[in-house]
Scaffold this motif. Structure first.
Motif, PDB file in Angstrom:
ATOM      1  N   ARG A   1      57.534  36.635  47.093  1.00 30.20           N
ATOM      2  CA  ARG A   1      57.457  38.057  47.477  1.00 30.20           C
ATOM      3  C   ARG A   1      56.471  38.861  46.653  1.00 30.20           C
ATOM      4  N   TYR A   2      55.598  38.179  45.906  1.00 29.18           N
ATOM      5  CA  TYR A   2      54.761  38.934  44.966  1.00 29.18           C
ATOM      6  C   TYR A   2      53.833  39.943  45.644  1.00 29.18           C
ATOM      7  N   LYS A   3      53.451  39.672  46.877  1.00 29.12           N
ATOM      8  CA  LYS A   3      52.532  40.623  47.547  1.00 29.12           C
ATOM      9  C   LYS A   3      53.216  41.966  47.764  1.00 29.12           C
ATOM     10  N   GLU A   4      54.455  41.888  48.210  1.00 28.48           N
ATOM     11  CA  GLU A   4      55.233  43.109  48.432  1.00 28.48           C
ATOM     12  C   GLU A   4      55.432  43.854  47.097  1.00 28.48           C
ATOM     13  N   ASP A   5      55.723  43.101  46.035  1.00 30.82           N
ATOM     14  CA  ASP A   5      55.975  43.723  44.727  1.00 30.82           C
ATOM     15  C   ASP A   5      54.699  44.344  44.152  1.00 30.82           C
ATOM     16  N   ILE A   6      53.604  43.638  44.299  1.00 29.70           N
ATOM     17  CA  ILE A   6      52.343  44.157  43.752  1.00 29.70           C
ATOM     18  C   ILE A   6      51.914  45.421  44.509  1.00 29.70           C
ATOM     19  N   ALA A   7      52.191  45.459  45.805  1.00 30.24           N
ATOM     20  CA  ALA A   7      51.870  46.682  46.569  1.00 30.24           C
ATOM     21  C   ALA A   7      52.648  47.872  45.986  1.00 30.24           C
ATOM     22  N   LEU A   8      53.887  47.625  45.576  1.00 31.15           N
ATOM     23  CA  LEU A   8      54.682  48.714  44.966  1.00 31.15           C
ATOM     24  C   LEU A   8      54.137  49.086  43.583  1.00 31.15           C
ATOM     25  N   PHE A   9      53.697  48.095  42.817  1.00 29.06           N
ATOM     26  CA  PHE A   9      53.078  48.402  41.505  1.00 29.06           C
ATOM     27  C   PHE A   9      51.838  49.272  41.732  1.00 29.06           C
ATOM     28  N   ALA A  10      51.069  48.894  42.742  1.00 39.70           N
ATOM     29  CA  ALA A  10      49.835  49.642  43.039  1.00 39.70           C
ATOM     30  C   ALA A  10      50.177  51.082  43.439  1.00 39.70           C
ATOM     31  N   GLU A  11      51.263  51.223  44.193  1.00 42.79           N
ATOM     32  CA  GLU A  11      51.677  52.572  44.609  1.00 42.79           C
ATOM     33  C   GLU A  11      52.045  53.429  43.390  1.00 42.79           C
ATOM     34  N   MET A  12      52.610  52.792  42.366  1.00 37.45           N
ATOM     35  CA  MET A  12      52.907  53.539  41.138  1.00 37.45           C
ATOM     36  C   MET A  12      51.640  53.829  40.331  1.00 37.45           C
ATOM     37  N   GLY A  13      50.557  53.162  40.689  1.00 35.83           N
ATOM     38  CA  GLY A  13      49.291  53.420  39.995  1.00 35.83           C
ATOM     39  C   GLY A  13      49.051  52.513  38.795  1.00 35.83           C
ATOM     40  N   PHE A  14      49.746  51.378  38.739  1.00 28.44           N
ATOM     41  CA  PHE A  14      49.566  50.467  37.596  1.00 28.44           C
ATOM     42  C   PHE A  14      48.084  50.158  37.359  1.00 28.44           C
ATOM     43  N   LYS A  15      47.707  50.207  36.094  1.00 27.99           N
ATOM     44  CA  LYS A  15      46.352  49.772  35.707  1.00 27.99           C
ATOM     45  C   LYS A  15      46.388  48.309  35.283  1.00 27.99           C
ATOM     46  N   CYS A  16      47.580  47.856  34.866  1.00 22.77           N
ATOM     47  CA  CYS A  16      47.711  46.462  34.446  1.00 22.77           C
ATOM     48  C   CYS A  16      49.120  45.975  34.766  1.00 22.77           C
ATOM     49  N   PHE A  17      49.274  44.676  34.752  1.00 19.80           N
ATOM     50  CA  PHE A  17      50.591  44.076  34.981  1.00 19.80           C
ATOM     51  C   PHE A  17      50.707  42.865  34.079  1.00 19.80           C
ATOM     52  N   ARG A  18      51.764  42.876  33.281  1.00 22.83           N
ATOM     53  CA  ARG A  18      51.952  41.741  32.359  1.00 22.83           C
ATOM     54  C   ARG A  18      52.961  40.765  32.946  1.00 22.83           C
ATOM     55  N   THR A  19      52.545  39.499  33.037  1.00 23.26           N
ATOM     56  CA  THR A  19      53.487  38.425  33.350  1.00 23.26           C
ATOM     57  C   THR A  19      53.056  37.206  32.546  1.00 23.26           C
ATOM     58  N   SER A  20      53.709  36.081  32.783  1.00 22.39           N
ATOM     59  CA  SER A  20      53.327  34.869  32.057  1.00 22.39           C
ATOM     60  C   SER A  20      53.014  33.772  33.057  1.00 22.39           C
ATOM     61  N   ILE A  21      52.399  32.729  32.555  1.00 21.65           N
ATOM     62  CA  ILE A  21      52.186  31.537  33.390  1.00 21.65           C
ATOM     63  C   ILE A  21      53.297  30.554  33.024  1.00 21.65           C
ATOM     64  N   ALA A  22      53.945  30.001  34.035  1.00 15.91           N
ATOM     65  CA  ALA A  22      54.944  28.957  33.760  1.00 15.91           C
ATOM     66  C   ALA A  22      54.174  27.662  33.486  1.00 15.91           C
ATOM     67  N   TRP A  23      54.237  27.222  32.265  1.00 18.37           N
ATOM     68  CA  TRP A  23      53.552  25.990  31.823  1.00 18.37           C
ATOM     69  C   TRP A  23      53.859  24.844  32.798  1.00 18.37           C
ATOM     70  N   THR A  24      55.127  24.803  33.266  1.00 18.74           N
ATOM     71  CA  THR A  24      55.555  23.689  34.126  1.00 18.74           C
ATOM     72  C   THR A  24      54.994  23.737  35.540  1.00 18.74           C
ATOM     73  N   ARG A  25      54.363  24.863  35.910  1.00 21.29           N
ATOM     74  CA  ARG A  25      53.649  24.842  37.195  1.00 21.29           C
ATOM     75  C   ARG A  25      52.301  24.137  37.018  1.00 21.29           C
ATOM     76  N   ILE A  26      51.780  24.211  35.800  1.00 23.03           N
ATOM     77  CA  ILE A  26      50.437  23.660  35.546  1.00 23.03           C
ATOM     78  C   ILE A  26      50.537  22.207  35.066  1.00 23.03           C
ATOM     79  N   PHE A  27      51.421  21.974  34.114  1.00 22.18           N
ATOM     80  CA  PHE A  27      51.704  20.606  33.661  1.00 22.18           C
ATOM     81  C   PHE A  27      53.226  20.418  33.762  1.00 22.18           C
TER      82      PHE A  27
END
Ligand code: BG6
Length: 480
Positions: free
Chosen positions: A70-96
């Motif tokens: 659902r990240y597209k829907e969530d990011i649209a809401l962040f954008a509506e709030m006017g976010f200049k940045c968004f902090r999240t992490s990368i799940a190591w286990t998705r990559i390795f």
């Protein structure tokens, strides 16, 4: 003060971590991570670390709040709030997925490419933590977690892959989230989530903790150096949980005890930002007879890989009393030896002491010590929210908390002159609590209809704080 704006390029946004929002724990080739074997708990009921997945337990991070889909829907809401940045992490286990493979998992890499593209579409800068309480469970089972030096190489390999891949999409990085939590080595959750090690299982638990730390400090430094070689534009910070510890009284013993207790936090900034172990820790190791294994070249690596900025979380302050140092009378705040509830401040339902002035105090203390840019990458109020019959969520308590903290942050920037890059309140989207595994401990501007009793549709809705934060950002901090 209240009408003044922050500097033009100030990074307003919000923060989450992969495992607390994504879900999709076994999708896209992802392997099991240490948080996937953490059961749900509640206030006063510890989360259980299980040996693999045990059907007798409920694992809230497996589904989290389904950000993976659902990240597209969530990011649209962040954008509506006017976010200049968004902090999240990368799940190591998705990559390795297991952590010791030679080749990364392309489906995992593609997921973050898509996520970052979606953010950039709205001019939202991704701010990325490489390790936010996550590592492949395989590295814990087969190698013993970060106590094993080999994990340094696995982490550097993972970091190199993602730094290279996303260097033109992500400028702001951090290595280890709240690396100092494991200094509370008596609490299994902290050690396990920081490094995959339960220190109390070891004969010399505190020494084991320092050994783990040495490996992580070296890994962080190697990653900072490597990141700068890959792209000199990258800003790679460290990340500390900062809880200022005030002296309980002006008795010199309390003042000295508070200073010593603060070293439990300063140690981490000292090594990450100055590039060497401070005298007080070397003396402590000598006194306690601790042998921390270091390899030739480690000291140089620490010096060569100083972090570019100090990212930190701030939720609360505490007060410590010398005479309570070794007391076990149950009056201390959990996780803080020698602490006493501060009668001058209130606390949340989870006992976290609310102290906005402590944020200004922290910003100044760390600015004076390091003179490096800072980034408040977590701050916020975990609370039970009520959905009214008409669907409204009137979280005035959250607005009041954030308002008071932003006010103090502004004083630190505009009157004290600290160098602050941005502010990303924690859990901008309701998510799974780290310490308790609850859904109902909520921080968000965006409500997620999911509850601890298993009910809920995952539907998103705006709380009252959503529009409030939107106008804070639009006015660059002038309208609180
Ligand atoms: C910090 C963590 O400790 O605080 C987050 O970096 C965490 O992962 C946040 O969620 C709030 O803690 P909790 O336990 O209320 O979720």
């Amino acid at each position: 003060m209240s009408e003044q704006q922050l500097p033009k390029d100030f990074l307003w946004g919000g923060a989450v971590a992969a495992h607390q929002v994504e879900g999709g724990w076994d999708q896209g080739g992802k392997g099991p991570s240490i948080v996937d074997v953490l059961s749900g708990g509640s206030h006063g009921v510890d989360r259980v670390i299980t040996d693999g997945i045990d059907p007798a337990y409920h694992y809230p991070n497996h589904l989290a709040v389904d950000f993976y889909h659902r990240y597209k829907e969530d990011i649209a809401l962040f954008a509506e709030m006017g976010f200049k940045c968004f902090r999240t992490s990368i799940a190591w286990t998705r990559i390795f997925p297991k952590g010791d493979e030679l080749e990364p998992n392309e489906a995992g890499l593609q997921f973050y490419d898509d996520l970052f593209d979606e953010l950039l579409k709205y001019n939202i800068e991704p701010v990325i933590t490489l390790s936010h309480f996550e590592m492949p469970e395989h590295l814990v089972k087969e190698y013993g977690g970060w106590l094993n030096r080999k994990v340094v190489d696995f982490f550097v390999r993972y970091s190199e892959v993602v730094l290279k891949r996303y260097q033109h999409k992500v400028k702001y990085w951090m290595t280890f989230n709240e690396i100092n939590n494991q200094r509370n080595w008596r609490y299994p959750l902290f050690g396990y989530c920081n490094s995959g090690v339960i220190f109390t299982d070891h004969e010399k638990p505190e020494q084991a903790m320092y050994q783990v730390l040495h490996h992580q400090f070296v890994a962080s430094a190697q990653v900072v150096k490597l990141g700068h070689e890959i792209n000199p534009q990258l800003q790679i910070g460290c990340m500390l949980a900062i809880v200022p510890l005030y002296p309980w009284s002006c008795h010199p013993d309390d003042v000295m005890f508070a200073q010593e207790s603060m070293r439990e936090r300063y140690l981490f900034g000292d090594v990450h930002l100055r590039g060497y172990y401070p005298s007080y820790i070397l003396k402590e190791w000598e006194r306690k007879g601790y042998q921390i294994e270091m390899q030739p070249g480690d000291e140089q690596a620490l010096r060569d890989g100083c972090a570019d900025y100090l990212g930190f979380s701030y939720y609360m302050s505490n007060a410590v009393q010398f005479s309570a140092k070794d007391s076990d009378d149950g009056r201390h705040i959990e996780g803080f030896p020698g602490s006493r509830p501060n009668p001058h401040v209130k606390a949340s339902d989870w006992g976290w002491q609310i102290d906005p002035v402590g944020l200004r105090y922290t910003l100044n203390a760390f600015w004076e010590r390091y003179q490096k840019p800072m980034f408040i990458v977590e701050n916020g109020f975990g609370a039970y929210d009520t959905v009214e019959a008409d669907g409204q969520i009137n979280d005035d308590y959250r607005i009041a908390y954030l308002q008071a903290h932003i006010e103090q942050m502004k004083i630190a920037v505009l009157e004290d002159g600290v160098d602050l890059m941005g502010y990303t309140p924690w859990g901008c989207l309701d998510c799974v609590s780290f310490t308790t595994g609850q859904y109902n401990k909520r921080y968000g501007f965006i409500h997620v209809d999911k509850n601890d009793d298993g009910t809920g549709t995952m539907a998103r809705s705006k709380k009252k704080s959503f529009d409030w934060y939107k106008q804070v950002i639009a006015s660059n901090g002038a309208n609180l």
